[in-house]
Design an enzyme around this catalytic site. Sequence first.
Site, mmCIF file in Angstrom:
data_model
loop_
_atom_site.group_PDB
_atom_site.id
_atom_site.type_symbol
_atom_site.label_atom_id
_atom_site.label_comp_id
_atom_site.label_asym_id
_atom_site.label_seq_id
_atom_site.Cartn_x
_atom_site.Cartn_y
_atom_site.Cartn_z
ATOM 1 N N ASP A 36 70.534 -25.206 133.976
ATOM 2 C CA ASP A 36 71.224 -25.648 135.186
ATOM 3 C C ASP A 36 72.179 -24.584 135.717
ATOM 4 O OD1 ASP A 36 73.894 -28.054 135.764
ATOM 5 O OD2 ASP A 36 72.512 -27.064 137.166
ATOM 6 N N ASP A 220 70.827 -24.137 142.821
ATOM 7 C CA ASP A 220 71.089 -25.040 141.707
ATOM 8 C C ASP A 220 69.795 -25.539 141.068
ATOM 9 O OD1 ASP A 220 73.074 -28.112 141.335
ATOM 10 O OD2 ASP A 220 71.932 -26.880 139.933
HETATM 11 O O1 LIG Z 1 76.252 -31.342 138.801
HETATM 12 C C1 LIG Z 1 75.390 -30.509 139.512
HETATM 13 C C2 LIG Z 1 75.026 -29.313 138.679
HETATM 14 N N1 LIG Z 1 73.580 -29.177 138.811
HETATM 15 C C3 LIG Z 1 73.060 -30.515 139.077
HETATM 16 C C4 LIG Z 1 72.572 -31.154 137.813
HETATM 17 N N2 LIG Z 1 72.368 -32.452 137.600
HETATM 18 C C5 LIG Z 1 71.806 -32.493 136.359
HETATM 19 C C6 LIG Z 1 71.346 -33.709 135.694
HETATM 20 C C7 LIG Z 1 70.370 -33.629 134.703
HETATM 21 C C8 LIG Z 1 69.892 -34.780 134.084
HETATM 22 C C9 LIG Z 1 70.405 -36.008 134.462
HETATM 23 C C10 LIG Z 1 69.901 -37.263 133.805
HETATM 24 F F1 LIG Z 1 69.119 -36.986 132.745
HETATM 25 F F2 LIG Z 1 69.195 -37.957 134.695
HETATM 26 F F3 LIG Z 1 70.936 -38.000 133.405
HETATM 27 C C11 LIG Z 1 71.373 -36.108 135.456
HETATM 28 C C12 LIG Z 1 71.860 -34.961 136.078
HETATM 29 N N3 LIG Z 1 71.705 -31.280 135.840
HETATM 30 O O2 LIG Z 1 72.202 -30.432 136.745
HETATM 31 C C13 LIG Z 1 74.136 -31.266 139.778
#
Ligand SMILES: O[C@H]1CN[C@@H](c2nc(-c3ccc(C(F)(F)F)cc3)no2)C1
Length: 331
Positions: A36, A220
């Site tokens: 990420d 991102d």
């Molecule tokens: O915060 C920002 C930074 N980059 C974006 C991001 N969002 C998630 C994420 C991964 C997995 C999940 C879940 F598994 F569904 F819970 C949720 C969110 N990973 O990077 C948004």
Amino acid sequence: DTGSAAAIPVNPNYDIAYVTPVSIGTPPQTLHLDFDTGSSDLWVFSSHLPASQIRGQTIYVPANSSTAKLLADHTWSITYGDGSASRGNVYVDNFTVGGLTVENQAVQCALQVSTSFTRESNIDGLVGLGFSTLNTVVPKSQLTFFDNAKPHMDEPVFTADLKWKSEGTYDFGFIDEKKYTGKITYVPVNTSPGYWTFTSSGYAVGSGNFSATSIVGIADTGTSLVYLPPSILTAYYRQVEGATSSRTYGGYVFPCNSKLPSFTFGIGEARITIPSSYISYAPVTAGSSTCFGGLQSSSSLGINIWGDVALKAAFVVFHGGNPPTIGWAKK
Ligand SMILES: O[C@H]1CN[C@@H](c2nc(-c3ccc(C(F)(F)F)cc3)no2)C1
């Protein structure tokens, strides 16, 4: 040193997120983590989690690693853009991605994860590749895998070659000329917000005229969709039969059989085109004939986000030099 590892869609039908196999500890424990570029914590499902919060994920067991060391009295807590969250304690251990090893990488172990993480059984944790200033560990913040690996890398770079509904690659320490066509256009990065923040030079809808306008946003890899200013969304969806902004589904939806234009964005003089197939993202619910768009409004976010729908249309170079820059190429 260099490394290369697969970026595998967690779902065979929709590119919700991508996971990459990594090895942690001695003997190596293999987990599949979501890389990420929008955050800077490396955290994993761990043996410290209550069983009720684990649903098929692979956990890291520091007790089974002879090289794991607890970072005493350090904790972390993070919340992501969608409201999902996790928190826990911190170990350091050997961390390997595609043959590239960092010793004494801070591996943040979850003691608690929110329900959306529990429900996502194919994600065992995250590897933050944003700037280390965003790391949440207290009292001493920790360095990202990229920052730790950089001094040992042939070049201070990592690249993302994400693919639509198929397996792509993250490369570390080198730029693979075979992965892109034409030239890579580099633009400046503003590191102050802690994200890979850059300015796009404008956009075009389908075969329409290019609108030259500065769009400040972040690259991102952890966000599935693209979030842009409302004016751009209106220009796009007015070309889509039956498209509406739905309060029910929280964004632009349209009949799945509607014809969609492509979307082009500018990187300096260069142009990256997102094919229409990437923008017809997914049915709003399984089997529905109403589809959710891959382009959505950023008005509620306060930031424009070039997520996977855009990234998978390009070969992207995250260059960690002084100063950092970001490069985009067609592929
Ligand atoms: O915060 C920002 C930074 N980059 C974006 C991001 N969002 C998630 C994420 C991964 C997995 C999940 C879940 F598994 F569904 F819970 C949720 C969110 N990973 O990077 C948004």
